[in-house]
Design an enzyme around this catalytic site. Structure first.
Site, mmCIF file in Angstrom:
data_model
loop_
_atom_site.group_PDB
_atom_site.id
_atom_site.type_symbol
_atom_site.label_atom_id
_atom_site.label_comp_id
_atom_site.label_asym_id
_atom_site.label_seq_id
_atom_site.Cartn_x
_atom_site.Cartn_y
_atom_site.Cartn_z
ATOM 1 N N LYS A 87 0.807 -1.231 0.000
ATOM 2 C CA LYS A 87 0.000 0.000 0.000
ATOM 3 C C LYS A 87 0.836 1.276 0.000
ATOM 4 C CE LYS A 87 -3.888 -2.242 2.075
ATOM 5 N NZ LYS A 87 -5.057 -2.206 2.918
ATOM 6 N N ASP A 123 -9.586 2.530 2.829
ATOM 7 C CA ASP A 123 -9.496 1.806 4.104
ATOM 8 C C ASP A 123 -10.102 2.599 5.267
ATOM 9 O OD1 ASP A 123 -8.370 -0.606 3.326
ATOM 10 O OD2 ASP A 123 -6.298 0.047 3.650
HETATM 11 N N1 LIG Z 1 -9.995 -5.951 6.948
HETATM 12 C C1 LIG Z 1 -9.575 -5.191 5.958
HETATM 13 O O1 LIG Z 1 -10.336 -4.707 5.125
HETATM 14 C C2 LIG Z 1 -8.108 -4.872 5.879
HETATM 15 C C3 LIG Z 1 -7.690 -3.781 5.107
HETATM 16 C C4 LIG Z 1 -6.341 -3.475 5.096
HETATM 17 C C5 LIG Z 1 -5.431 -4.261 5.777
HETATM 18 N N2 LIG Z 1 -5.875 -5.332 6.484
HETATM 19 C C6 LIG Z 1 -4.915 -6.153 7.256
HETATM 20 O O2 LIG Z 1 -4.122 -5.280 8.054
HETATM 21 C C7 LIG Z 1 -2.817 -5.812 8.203
HETATM 22 C C8 LIG Z 1 -1.768 -4.773 7.791
HETATM 23 O O3 LIG Z 1 -1.881 -4.514 6.408
HETATM 24 P P1 LIG Z 1 -0.995 -3.353 5.723
HETATM 25 O O4 LIG Z 1 -1.426 -3.270 4.319
HETATM 26 O O5 LIG Z 1 -0.992 -2.145 6.579
HETATM 27 O O6 LIG Z 1 0.468 -4.020 5.794
HETATM 28 P P2 LIG Z 1 1.887 -3.298 5.856
HETATM 29 O O7 LIG Z 1 1.856 -1.963 5.204
HETATM 30 O O8 LIG Z 1 2.850 -4.321 5.385
HETATM 31 O O9 LIG Z 1 2.117 -3.024 7.434
HETATM 32 C C9 LIG Z 1 2.330 -4.082 8.325
HETATM 33 C C10 LIG Z 1 2.266 -3.564 9.765
HETATM 34 O O10 LIG Z 1 2.394 -4.705 10.639
HETATM 35 C C11 LIG Z 1 3.529 -4.505 11.485
HETATM 36 N N3 LIG Z 1 4.129 -5.810 11.729
HETATM 37 C C12 LIG Z 1 4.469 -6.749 10.805
HETATM 38 N N4 LIG Z 1 4.961 -7.834 11.423
HETATM 39 C C13 LIG Z 1 4.937 -7.574 12.767
HETATM 40 C C14 LIG Z 1 5.332 -8.303 13.914
HETATM 41 N N5 LIG Z 1 5.850 -9.536 13.825
HETATM 42 N N6 LIG Z 1 5.141 -7.732 15.136
HETATM 43 C C15 LIG Z 1 4.599 -6.502 15.236
HETATM 44 N N7 LIG Z 1 4.220 -5.743 14.175
HETATM 45 C C16 LIG Z 1 4.394 -6.289 12.958
HETATM 46 C C17 LIG Z 1 4.445 -3.556 10.736
HETATM 47 O O11 LIG Z 1 5.327 -2.917 11.643
HETATM 48 P P3 LIG Z 1 6.702 -2.246 11.129
HETATM 49 O O12 LIG Z 1 6.328 -0.865 10.651
HETATM 50 O O13 LIG Z 1 7.574 -2.246 12.315
HETATM 51 O O14 LIG Z 1 7.205 -3.110 10.002
HETATM 52 C C18 LIG Z 1 3.392 -2.606 10.132
HETATM 53 O O15 LIG Z 1 2.925 -1.708 11.112
HETATM 54 C C19 LIG Z 1 -2.785 -7.087 7.349
HETATM 55 O O16 LIG Z 1 -3.040 -8.182 8.187
HETATM 56 C C20 LIG Z 1 -3.926 -6.895 6.375
HETATM 57 O O17 LIG Z 1 -4.462 -8.123 5.926
HETATM 58 C C21 LIG Z 1 -7.193 -5.657 6.535
#
Ligand SMILES: NC(=O)c1ccc[n+]([C@@H]2O[C@H](COP(=O)([O-])OP(=O)(O)OC[C@H]3O[C@@H](n4cnc5c(N)ncnc54)[C@H](OP(=O)(O)O)[C@@H]3O)[C@@H](O)[C@H]2O)c1
Length: 305
Positions: A87, A123
């Protein structure tokens, strides 16, 4: 089994999809992408609206993203969604970005129109609708703790909470500096006085148990916007003992089976909900951007089961 396409398929697209009808004109790019329920939901919407197109999942690595977006535009796709981890990076690979998405610094939707790619972010508004639907509350009345504030989804949610003038917002991220940067960006939204106590209305805190414990005593809504929980064996982002009955826990992970976080919430007597309602509403808003018509919410909801 749904077919998952790759960059190599895109390079030979006409040949690889010769027998596919209706043609694939929409898709979601992710790494991983197998977990995504967007294809089921968006294909139900397309069928319900008699639009002769299909929506497919694409497994695209970060170093393939720029090429994939360019090829999809050249292949006359109508639009795309972006999921983990694309994203934030995708913002640099589209021709234009809608103003709110530019501020957030992340896009989850691309519209291809008149030879151009336009980036949007649905979102935040999708999340707001989901919270109202799941807990019958409005963001403006809540003290919110956001885990994963530095990710693409986390940033969008933080901006939404700020725009809705929520009571308090506590930003938590594994990489603390990203939460600090976001807190600086959002400071102006929280400059006004509110009714509750002397605490700061906006804070970035380190991901440490003692700091979390202090904050959770004065938190109504806890959001998990980290990717922890995507894999069934992932640990809970919050220790069980920190969850109290007064909490509402919103886990963005879209799985019917409860994540460890939601299982802990249920055991603690807290209310919890998974990310399906947000998936529905952010997807409906994306559909409306692609087709300029209302999304068939009931059909999309039914497809999510
Ligand atoms: N329900 C929905 O409609 C919807 C919509 C959007 C996203 N989501 C979900 O939201 C989540 C994040 O998506 P995104 O697009 O924001 O991903 P992203 O940009 O890759 O961000 C990932 C986030 O998770 C953190 N993270 C990753 N591994 C971690 C760990 N082991 N311990 C603690 N923090 C960790 C990262 O921290 P760092 O900054 O330190 O790397 C970052 O804050 C995903 O599970 C996605 O499926 C759901």
């Amino acid at each position: 089994m749904k077919t998952i396409y790759t960059l190599s398929d895109l390079r030979d697209w006409k040949k690889r999809t010769r027998d596919v009808t209706p043609s694939i004109r929409l898709g979601v790019l992710g790494d991983p992408v197998t977990h995504s329920l967007s294809p089921e939901m968006q294909n139900a919407a397309l069928q319900e609206c008699d639009i002769a197109q299909q929506y497919a999942p694409f497994q695209i690595a970060p170093d393939e993203l720029e090429t994939a977006i360019r090829l999809l535009g050249e292949l006359d796709f109508a639009g795309l969604n972006l999921t983990v981890p694309h994203k934030i990076a995708a913002l640099a690979f589209v021709d234009e970005v809608e103003e709110r998405a530019r501020k957030i610094g992340a896009i989850n939707t691309i519209v291809f129109r008149e030879g151009k790619s336009l980036g949007w972010n649905t979102d935040g508004p999708g999340f707001e609708r989901a919270i109202r639907e799941e807990f019958s509350v409005d963001l403006r009345d809540l003290r919110i703790l956001l885990l994963g504030a530095g990710g693409g989804a986390g940033r969008a949610l933080a901006y939404q909470c700020a725009r809705e003038n929520c009571e308090r917002l506590v930003l938590v991220n594994r990489t603390f500096e990203k939460a600090q940067v976001l807190a600086r960006e959002l400071a102006a939204y929280f400059s006004g006085p509110r009714v509750l106590g002397p605490e700061a209305r906006l804070e970035a805190i380190r991901w440490e148990e003692s700091a979390l414990r202090t904050q959770l005593g004065r938190t109504d809504l806890v959001i998990n916007a980290t990717s922890l929980g995507l894999a069934p064996l992932d640990p809970s982002p919050l220790p069980h003992a920190l969850i109290a009955p007064h909490h509402m826990i919103y886990d963005l992970i879209c799985r019917k089976a409860p994540t460890r976080l939601l299982a802990a919430a249920a055991e603690s007597g807290a209310r919890g909900a998974n990310g399906l309602a947000m998936l529905l509403h952010q997807g409906a808003l994306a559909f409306e951007l692609w087709f300029d018509r209302p999304a068939p919410l009931a059909a999309m909801r039914a497809a999510l089961g």
